[in-house]
Structures are given as structure tokens and as C-alpha cells.
Design a protein around this motif. Structure first.
Motif, PDB file in Angstrom:
ATOM      1  N   SER A 328      37.733 -11.819  53.022  1.00 38.03           N
ATOM      2  CA  SER A 328      37.713 -11.866  51.546  1.00 38.03           C
ATOM      3  C   SER A 328      38.374 -13.106  50.956  1.00 38.03           C
ATOM      4  O   SER A 328      39.033 -13.019  49.916  1.00 38.03           O
ATOM      5  CB  SER A 328      38.395 -10.604  50.965  1.00 38.03           C
ATOM      6  OG  SER A 328      37.657  -9.455  51.264  1.00 38.03           O
ATOM      7  N   ASP A 329      38.209 -14.267  51.585  1.00 35.58           N
ATOM      8  CA  ASP A 329      38.821 -15.468  51.035  1.00 35.58           C
ATOM      9  C   ASP A 329      38.099 -16.689  51.587  1.00 35.58           C
ATOM     10  O   ASP A 329      37.972 -16.848  52.814  1.00 35.58           O
ATOM     11  CB  ASP A 329      40.306 -15.525  51.390  1.00 35.58           C
ATOM     12  CG  ASP A 329      41.054 -16.562  50.589  1.00 35.58           C
ATOM     13  OD1 ASP A 329      41.775 -16.192  49.650  1.00 35.58           O
ATOM     14  OD2 ASP A 329      40.897 -17.760  50.898  1.00 35.58           O
ATOM     15  N   GLY A 371      33.642 -15.192  50.282  1.00 35.72           N
ATOM     16  CA  GLY A 371      34.836 -15.661  49.596  1.00 35.72           C
ATOM     17  C   GLY A 371      34.509 -16.359  48.286  1.00 35.72           C
ATOM     18  O   GLY A 371      35.230 -16.214  47.290  1.00 35.72           O
ATOM     19  N   SER A 376      37.941 -16.165  45.631  1.00 36.75           N
ATOM     20  CA  SER A 376      39.306 -16.207  46.150  1.00 36.75           C
ATOM     21  C   SER A 376      39.459 -17.416  47.066  1.00 36.75           C
ATOM     22  O   SER A 376      38.695 -17.572  48.025  1.00 36.75           O
ATOM     23  CB  SER A 376      39.629 -14.915  46.916  1.00 36.75           C
ATOM     24  OG  SER A 376      40.932 -14.968  47.464  1.00 36.75           O
ATOM     25  N   TYR A 377      40.462 -18.258  46.764  1.00 37.26           N
ATOM     26  CA  TYR A 377      40.728 -19.465  47.543  1.00 37.26           C
ATOM     27  C   TYR A 377      42.227 -19.504  47.836  1.00 37.26           C
ATOM     28  O   TYR A 377      43.008 -19.932  47.005  1.00 37.26           O
ATOM     29  CB  TYR A 377      40.282 -20.717  46.783  1.00 37.26           C
ATOM     30  CG  TYR A 377      38.817 -20.709  46.413  1.00 37.26           C
ATOM     31  CD1 TYR A 377      37.869 -21.347  47.204  1.00 37.26           C
ATOM     32  CD2 TYR A 377      38.375 -20.027  45.279  1.00 37.26           C
ATOM     33  CE1 TYR A 377      36.520 -21.329  46.871  1.00 37.26           C
ATOM     34  CE2 TYR A 377      37.028 -19.995  44.938  1.00 37.26           C
ATOM     35  CZ  TYR A 377      36.107 -20.650  45.738  1.00 37.26           C
ATOM     36  OH  TYR A 377      34.765 -20.620  45.413  1.00 37.26           O
ATOM     37  N   GLY A 379      44.063 -16.953  47.851  1.00 41.43           N
ATOM     38  CA  GLY A 379      44.670 -16.047  46.890  1.00 41.43           C
ATOM     39  C   GLY A 379      44.636 -16.527  45.459  1.00 41.43           C
ATOM     40  O   GLY A 379      45.045 -15.791  44.553  1.00 41.43           O
ATOM     41  N   ALA A 516      43.845  -9.918  50.219  1.00 43.31           N
ATOM     42  CA  ALA A 516      43.919 -10.623  48.935  1.00 43.31           C
ATOM     43  C   ALA A 516      45.277 -10.421  48.269  1.00 43.31           C
ATOM     44  O   ALA A 516      45.847 -11.357  47.678  1.00 43.31           O
ATOM     45  CB  ALA A 516      42.801 -10.130  48.022  1.00 43.31           C
ATOM     46  N   HIS A 549      50.595 -17.978  54.222  1.00 47.04           N
ATOM     47  CA  HIS A 549      49.137 -17.938  54.367  1.00 47.04           C
ATOM     48  C   HIS A 549      48.714 -17.983  55.836  1.00 47.04           C
ATOM     49  O   HIS A 549      47.691 -17.389  56.195  1.00 47.04           O
ATOM     50  CB  HIS A 549      48.512 -19.092  53.597  1.00 47.04           C
ATOM     51  CG  HIS A 549      48.468 -18.856  52.116  1.00 47.04           C
ATOM     52  ND1 HIS A 549      47.705 -17.855  51.544  1.00 47.04           N
ATOM     53  CD2 HIS A 549      49.117 -19.470  51.078  1.00 47.04           C
ATOM     54  CE1 HIS A 549      47.864 -17.874  50.230  1.00 47.04           C
ATOM     55  NE2 HIS A 549      48.728 -18.840  49.923  1.00 47.04           N
TER      56      HIS A 549
END
Length: 597
Positions: A328-329, A371, A376-377, A379, A516, A549
């Protein structure tokens, strides 16, 4: 999505030609051998002068060398026994030197605070001797109270290095700690010994690098030894009678002409026939190179049976989809692509690596697309304005993401039952799989639209198909009908399993949200630290972002792999595959490539 059809093959030849025929068959590499007999080996494997374990040790020692020389591919100057014993001798010498070096390093580290000195002996101090103690700083008062002649040699934040001058070792109650043994060798001598060992280790490193030119020939020798052992094992599995031997196995139907030509060249009789219903051939999967990474995923969990179907391609794409939903990113997807690019060349050195890097590229691509869709990049939001326009999903929108996860899971199970129905077409259980599809669709409609007569009718039709078509028992007598009813009721108990399996896909939403949320938390923590500590806070902000991260990326990748596989190999398999098979393994010689050694 095919499993290759196989022929059962029987090769018959003269017993005196058995060894040559088996060697040729192993070189051909087409046949999965089926034992026809079992007996103890007639003779031990070929003796190469060195054991396989010695060969493996020599290979591991040379292969671990970071720099390798050009490989020698001819045996004109190669003596296997001499090379292996020479390499192992240097390996043994290196291990001893490394042990000595480690001991010297520790000894030098312990002696450095005392300084470099030589013990004067009894005559040098008129009968007095030196006794050394490593005393904690807080216990130095006890030393000062002792009736001893002593001197402080060195002091750090924890210990004081004390030398006591006395004819005999002080009693236990005179000093607060036991005596330290410094040894009689001066520090400078120990340092010189360490330098000599380091020089000798460097020489051994150079010799090891030079010996890496034999890696290919050593690997080929090890492969030849393993091939000889496998030939001996297969030779014990042939049926030998009256000067004739027979060997049996399975072969791909597409290789029939190649096998026929082999039999003619080697003077062997060849019999081919289709497998019978009571036989269970091995499973030979057939997928294009670009999608063959799905085979490795399938083999990891369960090999489908010969009469089942190949789920490799479905698993390939569904695994990539689930992985993307969990990651998800888009930023993490780019990190995954960078890691893959770093190992790209190394992974290309083997067939398995080539398949896995294609799978990894697909995971990175799917994750990048998803993503971007969720915006989302690492967060944070989209860094460019046009990226904001393609953001169509919101990870923090619980209702939408739960709906997406449920629909993805339902679609996955519909595919599983649809494929199962197609595979069983012409048989009654195919309608039962169709019934489960109707039940899934009705459940989704009931959840989204609420109850209505058409929806209840659709679900009832599905359950009726499951009840009526799950049994293939033959006969019309009362006992058979009762058993059919029992089978139908038993099949209906799968309704709770179906409900639970669909809900299992909610883990996609939960893990994606967790990833996320962690990314957002690290971003907020870093910005708060930067605001609270001007100047120094910028450095701490960068450290928090990098470490946070990186940790979140590793957790997301691990979760994506574990749960992406789980949904494919438990929920999906539960509704589409029941037969378990075993891998087709051809009787073939091991290949060694000198340019990737």
C-alpha cells in the motif's frame, strides 16, 4: 495453466549394454524413473581418490573467495586429488592462523593498558616479583589500606591497573580482586607475531584467489560423482532377467520422437502407453518463462496431482495483487524495485533466480500501481499535482477498503470454484461448484443491497445445487439415497467455511492500514522532533525517517509474502485443489556452467 500429459515408457536392452545405456539415458535427461526392482548395490560408487565431503569443503572454501579467477575448462593440468588436498591443507592452515590471530588480538587488547614491558625476574628486583591486579575504581580504597607496595599503571573510567611488588603473591584477603595474568611475552613481541600472522593470511588469500580457477572442474567432479551415484542407484532399480534388463519411467508426450530416436540409436526396445486410472504419474508443470515464477510458489506449498490443474498462473497474479494491497505505498514499491535491481545480475545466474526476479518485478509493478492509486508515498501525500488526480482510493476510508478486500476475496474464491467446475465438467460435482459461486454472489448482494426475494432465490438455488450435486454415489436403493442425502448435508456444512474464508481476506485491509499508519506515525514523529530541537533536530529527523521507514518496509514485505501466500495456498486451494501430487524429476546429469561458477 496446463499439466503436461505423460507416457509411461519401458526401455529394454541387453544386460551387457546396461551401463552404457544408463549413461546415455542420463545424458538425454527426459525420463522420470520408476523402480522395477530393489536390491543392494553390486559395487560401491566410483572412487575418485577424494570423498564427496572433501570435495564440498574445498568448493565451499574457494567459492567464498570474493575475487575469482578465470575458470580452467580443460583437464590438461588438473589433478583432482592433488588440487583438493592442496586446497584443504591451506584451508586448515588458515583456520589455525585465524584462531591464533583472534587469541593475539584479545591478548594485545588486554595488555595495552599495562604498556610494553619485560618482567625483570627475581634477580632484577632483588628477590621481589611483580603481581598485577585489575581493580574496580570503587574498590581502590581497599588497596590503599592494604600493607603492600604498589603502583598505579593505568586508570580508565571503570578500572585501575595496579602492580604490586612483593616476594610472594599477596594473600586473598589483602587484595579485593584475584590476580591478573599478563604473561611473560612483551606487548611488542605479541604485536610482531600478529603482524606476521596477518602477512601469512594475506598470502593464503592470494593463493586461494589463484586456486579459484579450479572451481569449475571441482564442481564438475562433484557433479560427476553425484551422477555416478545416481546411475548406480538407478541400476539397482532395473529388472534384470536372462541377459536382458528393463527400465521404466514417465516421459512428456511431446518428447516421444526424441525418445524414439534415442532408443533406435542405442539398440533398445521401446514401449509407450497411456497411464491407467489406477496409476499416479508425477506432475510436470508447463508455463511460459515470464510466468514460471508462479511454479516456485506452488511447489513451496503443494504440488497439484497429475489429474488436477496447474494453478501457477492464477497464483502468480493473485499473489502480486495481495502483496500490493498489503504494501500500500508507492515509495516502498520503488524501494523494492531498487533492491531487486541491485541483485538483478546475481539472480540471473540461475534458472530459479531468473524466475524469481520476474516474480519480484511483477510484485514491484503491482505495488507501484496500487500505491499511486491510494496516493501514498512513504506515508505522505502525492509529491506532484498530477499524481493527486490519479488518487482514487483512500487507505483511511475503512468502509471502502473493507468492501474492496471482501470483493477481492469473493472474486478469488469465485475463480477457484469456476475453475473447479470447468475441470469437473460433465460430472455432477461441477454443478456443486457452480452452486457455491451462486452462494458467494448472493451473499455479496445481500450484504450490499439488503434482503429481497431474487437474492434469496439465488442463494437458495446455490445451496440446493450444493446439496443435490455433491455426491456421485450410484444406485437407487434406499441405502444409497440415504448416503447421498448425508453427503449433501455434509457439503452444506461448508457454508460456514466459505463465510470464514471470504472474511479472511480482510487481512489485506488490516495489514495495508497498519503499514500506512506506521509510515504516517514515523513521519509525524520526525517532524515533531525537528520542530522541538532546532538544528540538531534535523539530523534526528533524518535518522527517524530512515530507520522508521526501513523497518516498516521490511515488516510490510514480510507480511505481504506470508499472508499473500497464505490466502493463495489455503483459502484458494481449499476450493479448487484437492489432489496432491509429486514433482516430475528427470534422470539427468548435473550441468555446471564455467562462466557463472
Amino acid at each position: 495453466m496446463s499439466i503436461r500429459p505423460l507416457f509411461k515408457v519401458t526401455l529394454i536392452g541387453m544386460l551387457e549394454e546396461k551401463a552404457r545405456a544408463l549413461d546415455a539415458l542420463q545424458s538425454l535427461g527426459l525420463v522420470h524413473i520408476v523402480p522395477l526392482a530393489s536390491r543392494p548395490p553390486e559395487k560401491p560408487p566410483q572412487d575418485l581418490g577424494v570423498t564427496p565431503e572433501q570435495l564440498r569443503l574445498a568448493l565451499h572454501y574457494l567459492a567464498s573467495c570474493p575475487n575469482k579467477r578465470r575458470q580452467v575448462v580443460t583437464e590438461r593440468h588438473f589433478d583432482l586429488v592433488e588440487v583438493v588436498h592442496h586446497v584443504l591443507e591451506k584451508r586448515h592452515r588458515r583456520l589455525k592462523l585465524e584462531e591464533q590471530r583472534d587469541a593475539l588480538v584479545k591478548r594485545i587488547r588486554d595488555l595495552t593498558p599495562w604498556g610494553s614491558f619485560e618482567l625483570p625476574g627475581e634477580q632484577g628486583l632483588y628477590g621481589q616479583l611483580l603481581w598485577f591486579y585489575l581493580v574496580p575504581n570503587y574498590r581502590m580504597k581497599e588497596v590503599e589500606k592494604a600493607n603492600l607496595v604498589w603502583s598505579q599503571v593505568h586508570r580508565d573510567n571503570r578500572h585501575t591497573y595496579v602492580a604490586v611488588i612483593a616476594e610472594e603473591e599477596p594473600r586473598t584477603n589483602q587484595m579485593p580482586v584475584p590476580r591478573t595474568h599478563t604473561g611473560s611475552i612483551p606487548l611488542t613481541t605479541l604485536e610482531h607475531q600478529l603482524q606476521d600472522i596477518e602477512i601469512e593470511l594475506e598470502l593464503l588469500d592470494g593463493e586461494r584467489e589463484a586456486d579459484t580457477r579450479w572451481l569449475y572442474l571441482l564442481q564438475r567432479s562433484l557433479a560427476g560423482n553425484a551422477d555416478a551415484a545416481e546411475r548406480a542407484e538407478v541400476a539397482d532399480q532395473t529388472l534384470d532377467r536372462d541377459g536382458v534388463f528393463a527400465i521404466q519411467g514417465w516421459v512428456d508426450t511431446a518428447r516421444e520422437e526424441e525418445l524414439t530416436a534415442f532408443a533406435e540409436r542405442n539398440g533398445l526396445a521401446l514401449l509407450l502407453h497411456q497411464p491407467t486410472d489406477d496409476e499416479l504419474p508425477p506432475t510436470l508443470l508447463d508455463n511460459p518463462a515470464a510466468l514460471s515464477g508462479g511454479e516456485d510458489v506452488v511447489r513451496f506449498y503443494q504440488m497439484p496431482g497429475y489429474r488436477a490443474w496447474d494453478p501457477s498462473r492464477v497464483v502468480f497474479f493473485s499473489f502480486a495483487t495481495f502483496f500490493a494491497l498489503i504494501l500500500s505505498d508507492a515509495g516502498y514499491a520503488l524501494m523494492l524495485a531498487l533492491v531487486l535491481g541491485f541483485y538483478w545480475k546475481r539472480m540471473g545466474e540461475s534458472d530459479a533466480g531468473q524466475r524469481l526476479r520476474i516474480l519480484g518485478s511483477t510484485l514491484a509493478l503491482f505495488s507501484l500501481v496500487y500505491g499511486v492509486l491510494v496516493g501514498s508515498y512513504f506515508g505522505a501525500g502525492p509529491p506532484l499535482g498530477w499524481l493527486e488526480s490519479v488518487k482514487v482510493l483512500d487507505v483511511n476510508d475503512f468502509n471502502s477498503m473493507m468492501n474492496l478486500s471482501i470483493f477481492v476475496g469473493a472474486a478469488h474464491l469465485v475463480i477457484a470454484n469456476g475453475i473447479n467446475a470447468w475441470r469437473l465438467r460433465g460430472r455432477l460435482p461441477a454443478f456443486a461448484s457452480g452452486g457455491w459461486i451462486l452462494v458467494i454472489i448472493a451473499g455479496l448482494m445481500l450484504w450490499q443491497l439488503g434482503g429481497s426475494a431474487p437474492i434469496y432465490a439465488l442463494g437458495g438455488t446455490g445451496l440446493l445445487l450444493v446439496f443435490a450435486c455433491s455426491s456421485e454415489r450410484k444406485g437407487r436403493d434406499g441405502k444409497t439415497l440415504a448416503l447421498r442425502v448425508f453427503d449433501g448435508l455434509l457439503a452444506l456444512t461448508g457454508l460456514s467455511s466459505m463465510f470464514g474464508d471470504v472474511l479472511s481476506y480482510l487481512r489485506l485491509f488490516a495489514l495495508g492500514l497498519a503499514s500506512a499508519s506506521l509510515a504516517l506515525t514515523f513521519n509525524q514523529l520526525a517532524s515533531e522532533v525537528a520542530a522541538a530541537l532546532p538544528g540538531m533536530g534535523v539530523l534526528l529527523e533524518v535518522l527517524i525517517l530512515i530507520v522508521g521507514h526501513l523497518l516498516n518496509f521490511v515488516l510490510a514485505v514480510v507480511s505481504g509474502v506470508i499472508h499473500g501466500l497464505r490466502l493463495n495456498l489455503i483459502e484458494f486451494y481449499n476450493w479448487s485443489l484437492s489432489d496432491e501430487g509429486y514433482l516430475f524429476q528427470p534422470f539427468a546429469k548435473r550441468e555446471v556452467n564455467p562462466w557463472i561458477t
